[in-house]
Design an enzyme around this catalytic site. Sequence first.
Site, short mmCIF file in Angstrom:
data_model
loop_
_atom_site.label_atom_id
_atom_site.label_comp_id
_atom_site.label_asym_id
_atom_site.label_seq_id
_atom_site.Cartn_x
_atom_site.Cartn_y
_atom_site.Cartn_z
N ARG A 8 79.99 41.10 46.36
CA ARG A 8 80.41 39.88 45.55
C ARG A 8 80.35 38.65 46.77
O ARG A 8 81.30 37.95 46.88
CB ARG A 8 81.86 40.23 45.26
CG ARG A 8 81.92 40.80 44.11
CD ARG A 8 83.42 40.61 43.71
NE ARG A 8 83.71 41.32 42.11
CZ ARG A 8 84.85 42.15 41.94
NH1 ARG A 8 85.58 42.28 43.11
NH2 ARG A 8 84.95 42.55 40.87
N ASP A 167 86.81 42.16 34.73
CA ASP A 167 85.87 42.13 33.53
C ASP A 167 84.48 41.53 34.14
O ASP A 167 83.81 40.64 33.66
CB ASP A 167 86.41 41.17 32.49
CG ASP A 167 85.73 41.42 31.21
OD1 ASP A 167 84.70 42.30 31.06
OD2 ASP A 167 85.90 40.51 30.05
N GLU A 168 83.96 42.31 34.81
CA GLU A 168 82.57 42.60 35.24
C GLU A 168 81.83 43.62 34.77
O GLU A 168 82.18 44.79 34.75
CB GLU A 168 82.45 42.35 36.71
CG GLU A 168 83.25 41.13 37.27
CD GLU A 168 83.06 41.01 38.81
OE1 GLU A 168 82.24 40.23 39.23
OE2 GLU A 168 83.62 41.61 39.51
N TYR A 169 80.46 43.48 34.63
CA TYR A 169 79.72 44.51 34.75
C TYR A 169 79.62 45.42 33.22
O TYR A 169 79.23 46.46 33.00
CB TYR A 169 79.61 45.58 35.76
CG TYR A 169 79.62 44.87 36.85
CD1 TYR A 169 78.48 44.15 37.32
CD2 TYR A 169 80.29 44.92 37.95
CE1 TYR A 169 78.41 43.54 38.74
CE2 TYR A 169 80.14 44.45 39.14
CZ TYR A 169 79.32 43.78 39.39
OH TYR A 169 79.24 43.03 40.62
#
Length: 307
Positions: A8, A167-169
């Site tokens: 990140r 809430d990634e990927y």
Amino acid sequence: MSNPVRSRVRTAALALSAVAALALGTTTTTGATAAPSPAAAKQGPTSVAYIEVNNNSMLNAGKYTLADGGGNAFDVAVIFAANINYDTGSKKAYLHFNENVQRVLDNAATEIRPLQQKGIKVVLSVLGNHQGAGFANFTSQQTASAFAKEMSDAVAEYGLDGIDFDDEYAEYGNNGTAQPNDSSFVHLVTALRANMPDKIISLYNIGPSASRLSYGGVDVSSKFDYAWNPYYGTWQVPGIGLPKSRLSPAAVEIGRTSQSTVTSLARRTVSEGYGVYLTYNLDGSDRSADVSAFTRELYGSEAVYTP
């Protein structure tokens, strides 16, 4: 599918106080309550450490104390990360632990309890896994509630202190899954808070879920204990209706964000009255110089590393 190791490192162009730290008991795997040893008194923002357990030990969070007073440098340690996966047969989302997360949980007595006994809260982060399942695309209150129960059951079973949403990927739409909708995350957070009234629920302020906090007259912002900026090396106030004491506009990656930036973001956290300071990727090296770069500003003390 294994949990991906996230990177990140984002540039700026992409762009609680201790009173706010929750004094929660720790639930053991047998359902009994074990009171943690009281941490040495410390005044200042709540400090958070995400730890990539694919590569590093959760115990790293407990190796740093303040030279003045002996308090913990870190107040919350986040297990990064469990996954929200998708079963193409049953067409349902489910909670998944890769082998490294499962190892930490199975060895809670040696990987988690030592932190909790020091007064450090241990939270499980849940992350998308490229399969189309995410927090924002449950199509009914029932399915959202079922996943909330899986998460709260894991917290109870392994004696954790809460859940962190990232809430990634998710890659919404993969495997024929639905796109994000306005009701999904509201139903999910509402059910999880009902299941865990006294546990931590935190929000990594990114993805479709972070912008869908209200539906049908219900706003779930107040159901979160903390929310933080997801862009390391930057300052960004999370857009959620929480008091400053529960927000971290500062976010740094230990060992990669320059110490001067770490210091300036910590100084700004204090001067502007915010109550949380987020760090990511605490590894097994002696990072006392990086940690001291923020503890000096937050707590008026250098950090001491004890292997």
